[in-house]
Design a protein around this motif. Sequence first.
Motif, PDB file in Angstrom:
ATOM      1  N   MET A   1       0.848  -1.188   0.000  1.00  0.00           N
ATOM      2  CA  MET A   1       0.000   0.000   0.000  1.00  0.00           C
ATOM      3  C   MET A   1       0.885   1.240   0.000  1.00  0.00           C
ATOM      4  SD  MET A   1      -3.571   0.306   1.867  1.00  0.00           S
ATOM      5  CE  MET A   1      -4.121  -0.938   0.693  1.00  0.00           C
TER       6      MET A   1
ATOM      7  N   ARG B   1      -1.697   7.876  -0.814  1.00  0.00           N
ATOM      8  CA  ARG B   1      -3.051   7.751  -0.262  1.00  0.00           C
ATOM      9  C   ARG B   1      -3.399   8.933   0.651  1.00  0.00           C
ATOM     10  NH1 ARG B   1      -5.471   2.794  -0.536  1.00  0.00           N
ATOM     11  NH2 ARG B   1      -6.636   3.179   1.371  1.00  0.00           N
TER      12      ARG B   1
ATOM     13  N   ASP C   1      -5.805   9.197   2.836  1.00  0.00           N
ATOM     14  CA  ASP C   1      -6.764   8.652   3.790  1.00  0.00           C
ATOM     15  C   ASP C   1      -6.425   9.212   5.175  1.00  0.00           C
ATOM     16  OD1 ASP C   1      -4.426   7.317   4.382  1.00  0.00           O
ATOM     17  OD2 ASP C   1      -5.186   5.313   3.950  1.00  0.00           O
ATOM     18  N   MET C   2      -7.038   8.669   6.209  1.00  0.00           N
ATOM     19  CA  MET C   2      -6.840   9.227   7.548  1.00  0.00           C
ATOM     20  C   MET C   2      -5.359   9.213   7.948  1.00  0.00           C
ATOM     21  SD  MET C   2      -8.813   8.091  11.013  1.00  0.00           S
ATOM     22  CE  MET C   2     -10.338   8.998  10.798  1.00  0.00           C
ATOM     23  N   VAL C   3      -4.672   8.140   7.636  1.00  0.00           N
ATOM     24  CA  VAL C   3      -3.255   8.029   7.980  1.00  0.00           C
ATOM     25  C   VAL C   3      -2.422   9.002   7.141  1.00  0.00           C
ATOM     26  CG1 VAL C   3      -1.248   6.497   7.991  1.00  0.00           C
ATOM     27  CG2 VAL C   3      -3.484   5.631   8.715  1.00  0.00           C
TER      28      VAL C   3
ATOM     29  N   PHE D   1      -5.576   7.411  -3.833  1.00  0.00           N
ATOM     30  CA  PHE D   1      -6.797   7.214  -3.047  1.00  0.00           C
ATOM     31  C   PHE D   1      -7.119   8.524  -2.347  1.00  0.00           C
ATOM     32  CE2 PHE D   1      -9.139   6.020   0.790  1.00  0.00           C
ATOM     33  CZ  PHE D   1     -10.078   5.130   0.296  1.00  0.00           C
TER      34      PHE D   1
ATOM     35  N   SER E   1     -12.661  11.446   2.258  1.00  0.00           N
ATOM     36  CA  SER E   1     -13.241  12.740   2.634  1.00  0.00           C
ATOM     37  C   SER E   1     -12.305  13.523   3.551  1.00  0.00           C
ATOM     38  CB  SER E   1     -14.602  12.555   3.290  1.00  0.00           C
ATOM     39  OG  SER E   1     -14.492  11.843   4.501  1.00  0.00           O
TER      40      SER E   1
ATOM     41  N   ALA F   1      -6.555   4.148  13.429  1.00  0.00           N
ATOM     42  CA  ALA F   1      -6.380   4.649  12.066  1.00  0.00           C
ATOM     43  C   ALA F   1      -5.527   3.724  11.179  1.00  0.00           C
ATOM     44  CB  ALA F   1      -5.798   6.061  12.099  1.00  0.00           C
ATOM     45  N   PRO F   2      -4.392   3.204  11.651  1.00  0.00           N
ATOM     46  CA  PRO F   2      -3.599   2.349  10.753  1.00  0.00           C
ATOM     47  C   PRO F   2      -4.341   1.094  10.296  1.00  0.00           C
ATOM     48  CG  PRO F   2      -2.290   3.059  12.632  1.00  0.00           C
ATOM     49  CD  PRO F   2      -3.711   3.446  12.926  1.00  0.00           C
TER      50      PRO F   2
ATOM     51  N   ARG G   1      -5.933   0.874   6.702  1.00  0.00           N
ATOM     52  CA  ARG G   1      -5.162   0.408   5.536  1.00  0.00           C
ATOM     53  C   ARG G   1      -5.158  -1.108   5.458  1.00  0.00           C
ATOM     54  NH1 ARG G   1      -0.244   4.689   4.334  1.00  0.00           N
ATOM     55  NH2 ARG G   1      -1.656   6.401   3.870  1.00  0.00           N
TER      56      ARG G   1
ATOM     57  N   SER H   1      -8.403  -1.899   3.909  1.00  0.00           N
ATOM     58  CA  SER H   1      -8.386  -1.621   2.471  1.00  0.00           C
ATOM     59  C   SER H   1      -7.674  -2.736   1.714  1.00  0.00           C
ATOM     60  CB  SER H   1      -7.678  -0.289   2.201  1.00  0.00           C
ATOM     61  OG  SER H   1      -8.512   0.800   2.509  1.00  0.00           O
ATOM     62  N   ALA H   2      -6.544  -3.179   2.230  1.00  0.00           N
ATOM     63  CA  ALA H   2      -5.781  -4.253   1.568  1.00  0.00           C
ATOM     64  C   ALA H   2      -6.609  -5.538   1.524  1.00  0.00           C
ATOM     65  CB  ALA H   2      -4.465  -4.475   2.300  1.00  0.00           C
TER      66      ALA H   2
ATOM     67  N   GLU I   1     -13.940   0.525  -1.684  1.00  0.00           N
ATOM     68  CA  GLU I   1     -12.865   0.870  -0.743  1.00  0.00           C
ATOM     69  C   GLU I   1     -13.097   2.272  -0.165  1.00  0.00           C
ATOM     70  OE1 GLU I   1      -8.924   0.865  -2.372  1.00  0.00           O
ATOM     71  OE2 GLU I   1      -8.043   1.483  -0.463  1.00  0.00           O
ATOM     72  N   VAL I   2     -13.544   3.200  -1.004  1.00  0.00           N
ATOM     73  CA  VAL I   2     -13.866   4.542  -0.496  1.00  0.00           C
ATOM     74  C   VAL I   2     -14.968   4.441   0.563  1.00  0.00           C
ATOM     75  CG1 VAL I   2     -14.883   6.777  -1.110  1.00  0.00           C
ATOM     76  CG2 VAL I   2     -13.135   5.760  -2.581  1.00  0.00           C
TER      77      VAL I   2
ATOM     78  N   ASN J   1     -13.660   2.919   3.783  1.00  0.00           N
ATOM     79  CA  ASN J   1     -12.805   3.885   4.458  1.00  0.00           C
ATOM     80  C   ASN J   1     -13.633   4.966   5.151  1.00  0.00           C
ATOM     81  OD1 ASN J   1     -10.668   6.241   4.533  1.00  0.00           O
ATOM     82  ND2 ASN J   1      -9.542   4.363   4.076  1.00  0.00           N
ATOM     83  N   GLU J   2     -14.679   5.433   4.468  1.00  0.00           N
ATOM     84  CA  GLU J   2     -15.512   6.494   5.049  1.00  0.00           C
ATOM     85  C   GLU J   2     -16.280   5.996   6.269  1.00  0.00           C
ATOM     86  OE1 GLU J   2     -15.180   9.456   4.310  1.00  0.00           O
ATOM     87  OE2 GLU J   2     -14.092   9.291   2.429  1.00  0.00           O
TER      88      GLU J   2
ATOM     89  N   ALA K   1     -13.709   5.521   9.088  1.00  0.00           N
ATOM     90  CA  ALA K   1     -13.235   6.825   9.586  1.00  0.00           C
ATOM     91  C   ALA K   1     -14.311   7.489  10.439  1.00  0.00           C
ATOM     92  CB  ALA K   1     -12.851   7.722   8.406  1.00  0.00           C
TER      93      ALA K   1
ATOM     94  N   LEU L   1     -14.292   5.907  13.839  1.00  0.00           N
ATOM     95  CA  LEU L   1     -13.173   6.376  14.668  1.00  0.00           C
ATOM     96  C   LEU L   1     -13.427   7.781  15.208  1.00  0.00           C
ATOM     97  CD1 LEU L   1     -11.761   3.852  13.566  1.00  0.00           C
ATOM     98  CD2 LEU L   1      -9.720   5.227  13.194  1.00  0.00           C
ATOM     99  N   GLU L   2     -14.080   8.618  14.384  1.00  0.00           N
ATOM    100  CA  GLU L   2     -14.303  10.005  14.793  1.00  0.00           C
ATOM    101  C   GLU L   2     -15.513  10.157  15.707  1.00  0.00           C
ATOM    102  OE1 GLU L   2     -14.336  12.815  11.566  1.00  0.00           O
ATOM    103  OE2 GLU L   2     -12.604  11.925  10.622  1.00  0.00           O
TER     104      GLU L   2
ATOM    105  N   GLY M   1     -18.179  12.411   3.582  1.00  0.00           N
ATOM    106  CA  GLY M   1     -18.033  10.950   3.561  1.00  0.00           C
ATOM    107  C   GLY M   1     -19.344  10.241   3.331  1.00  0.00           C
TER     108      GLY M   1
END
Lengths: 117, 142
Positions: free
Chosen positions: A1, A23, A25-27, A56, A59, B10-11, B14, B17-18, B38-39, B42-43, B46, B49-50, B110
Amino acid sequence: MSSTSIEHEDLAEDLRCIRLAGRLDMVGVGEIEMRFTSLAASKAMKVLVDLTGVSFLASVGLRCIIHSAKALDQKGGKMVLLLGDNTVVRGTLDTVGVSEIIPVCHDAAAAMAALAG
Amino acid sequence: MSCLEIRAEAPELRRASAWLQEHGERLAVPPDQIDRLEVCLNEVLANLLEHGGPPVGSQPIRLQLDAITRAAGAGVRLVISDGGLPFDPVVASDKPLPASLSEASPGGLGLRLVRAYTDGMAYRVLDDRNELSIEMHWTTRS
């Protein structure tokens, strides 16, 4: 990735190019956000944000870009996004309406013209 | 059916996603649909988490990917189960698109992406966990 990277080049006193890649993304945004905001919105200037290497875009990345574009606009500057043929990122920008409020260009010449306009 | 458990960190997004890319490919999901899914994943993660609050970190987040049978239309279903604060994205309303940069607000992007990229979304609370199911189809239903 893929990881996330940020580079910049000052093309003129009032013209800066910022290249984002990888990417957003959040990270990834966590890694570049402070630097991006500092480079993009610290003073009134023309800023070309090159997203052609972004694989990638979430938001959280859009929020980062919008936040800096607004701050730059309030200072009298202008931001333009360069996409090339990045259809993944284009789709995301179109879906949330960002391409309606921040100019989006497919090539560098068009981006420069948009910044000059 | 493919499953994955992740922590609310957060990590881990990924890793999720993989996993989605790998197992989506195994289920013959078209590449552009995997990218959109994947979007969405991820949304949703995320957002957890928030806004999931303290409870979301006390239990693993479970992901499940299933192929949808051709009789119901070729597609895929992604189920996300978590122990966070209840939130039903199906009934949450979208903010209007901004007309100018000065009107743009950072919230709600998102959820708009998830709505736009999915063909179906369902939410329920099961055994004190949120369960969000999102579907994508790439052929019309027969």
